[in-house]
Design an enzyme around this catalytic site. Structure first.
Site, PDB file in Angstrom:
ATOM      1  N   ALA A 108      35.856  44.523  47.397  1.00  0.00           N
ATOM      2  CA  ALA A 108      36.001  43.066  47.397  1.00  0.00           C
ATOM      3  C   ALA A 108      36.696  42.683  48.708  1.00  0.00           C
ATOM      4  O   ALA A 108      37.886  42.351  48.715  1.00  0.00           O
ATOM      5  CB  ALA A 108      36.812  42.607  46.187  1.00  0.00           C
ATOM      6  N   THR A 161      44.914  38.522  50.158  1.00  0.00           N
ATOM      7  CA  THR A 161      44.182  39.620  49.541  1.00  0.00           C
ATOM      8  C   THR A 161      43.592  39.140  48.219  1.00  0.00           C
ATOM      9  O   THR A 161      43.506  37.934  47.972  1.00  0.00           O
ATOM     10  CB  THR A 161      45.081  40.869  49.363  1.00  0.00           C
ATOM     11  OG1 THR A 161      44.275  41.991  48.994  1.00  0.00           O
ATOM     12  CG2 THR A 161      46.161  40.660  48.307  1.00  0.00           C
ATOM     13  N   ASN A 162      43.143  40.051  47.364  1.00  0.00           N
ATOM     14  CA  ASN A 162      42.653  39.684  46.031  1.00  0.00           C
ATOM     15  C   ASN A 162      43.020  40.798  45.059  1.00  0.00           C
ATOM     16  O   ASN A 162      43.611  41.803  45.456  1.00  0.00           O
ATOM     17  CB  ASN A 162      41.135  39.412  46.062  1.00  0.00           C
ATOM     18  CG  ASN A 162      40.370  40.629  46.514  1.00  0.00           C
ATOM     19  OD1 ASN A 162      40.388  41.656  45.860  1.00  0.00           O
ATOM     20  ND2 ASN A 162      39.703  40.518  47.652  1.00  0.00           N
ATOM     21  N   ALA A 163      42.636  40.622  43.784  1.00  0.00           N
ATOM     22  CA  ALA A 163      43.140  41.515  42.728  1.00  0.00           C
ATOM     23  C   ALA A 163      42.296  42.770  42.520  1.00  0.00           C
ATOM     24  O   ALA A 163      42.509  43.505  41.559  1.00  0.00           O
ATOM     25  CB  ALA A 163      43.228  40.735  41.416  1.00  0.00           C
TER      26      ALA A 163
END
Ligand code: C5P
Length: 210
Positions: free
Chosen positions: A89, A22-24
Site C-alpha cells: 500500500a 503513512t497508512n495502516a
C-alpha cells in the site's frame, strides 16, 4: 519454478526528519503470499516498507521507506523476475518539499503541498515483457468489483485481487480474484494464509503454467 516479486506493506513520506505520512498496511498479506509462493517451490523476493511482520527466511527481502525507493527496488528486481504481486500500500502522495530540519510550531497551522507518487504496479504493468505477468490488489469501499476491473485494465494487470477496507491491518480477508478477461475466478473468505494459497493457485494455473 518462477521468480516472484512481491511488494508489501506501507511506505513513508517524510515531511521533516521526524514526521511522516503513512497508512495502516501491516504487510501480513505480503507475508502470507511469500509463504504460499515458497511452499509451491517458487523463488521469492519481497520489497517491503516498514512493517513488524517477519518474512520467511527463504525469501530475499529488500527494505525500503518511501514509494520512490520501493519503485526503484521493484523496477530493478522485476527485470529478472517472472511476475509481480503488488500487495503493498504505497503512499499515493508525498510532500512537494521535505524540510531538512524539524518544523517548528508557529501558532498559525501548517499548509502542506502534496504531489502524487508514481504507481509501481501501473508502471511495471505498462512495461512488462510478454513473458511477464502482473497481479494487482484493489482496495475499495464502493462498487468494489467494477472499480477493481477498471483498475486491472488501467494498470495493465493480468489478474486483480479485489478486497475491502476491512482488509487493512487484519488477520483475515474477503477477496474476489478476477482474471483479465473479466471472469471472477474465485471468492475467498478467510485467514490471509488461506487467501494467499488461493491466489497462488490461480496464478500458477492461469499465468505460470498457462
Ligand atoms: O489505486 P490503488 O492504490 O487502489 O491500487 C492498488 C494497487 O496498486 C495495489 O496492487 C498496490 O500495490 C498498487 N499501487 C502501487 N503504487 C502506488 C499505489 C498503488 O503499486 N503508488
Amino acid at each position: 519454478m518462477a521468480h516472484i516479486l512481491i511488494t508489501s506493506g506501507p511506505t513513508r513520506q517524510y515531511l521533516d526528519p521526524v514526521r511522516y505520512l503513512t497508512n495502516a498496511s501491516s504487510g501480513r498479506m505480503g507475508k502470507a503470499l511469500a509463504e504460499a509462493a515458497l511452499h509451491l517451490g517458487h523463488q521469492v523476493t519481497v520489497v517491503s516498507g516498514p512493517v513488524e511482520v517477519v518474512y520467511p527466511r527463504e525469501a530475499r527481502v529488500i527494505h525500503v521507506l518511501t514509494t520512490l525507493e520501493m519503485m526503484d527496488a521493484a523496477t530493478e528486481i522485476f527485470a529478472n523476475a517472472d511476475g509481480l504481486i503488488g500487495a503493498a500500500a504505497p503512499c499515493d502522495y508525498m510532500p512537494k518539499k521535505v524540510e531538512a530540519s524539524k518544523l517548528s510550531k508557529t501558532g498559525n497551522g501548517l499548509q502542506l503541498e502534496l504531489i502524487e507518487t508514481p504507481d509501481i504496479v501501473a508502471t511495471l504493468g505498462a512495461n512488462k515483457q510478454p513473458r511477464q505477468w502482473v497481479v494487482g490488489f484493489a482496495l475499495e469501499t464502493d462498487d468494489v468489483r467494477f472499480r477493481a476491473i477498471v483498475k486491472m485494465s488501467k494498470k495493465c494487470c493480468d489478474m486483480i485481487v479485489s478486497n475491502r477496507a476491512e482488509a487493512m491491518n487484519a488477520a483475515t480477508n474477503s477477496v474476489e480474484i478476477i482474471y483479465k478477461d473479466g471472469r471472477v475466478l474465485e471468492q475467498i473468505d478467510g485467514p490471509k494464509s488461506e487467501v494467499a494459497h488461493g491466489i497462488l493457485r490461480w496464478i500458477e494455473q492461469c499465468l505460470i503454467n498457462a
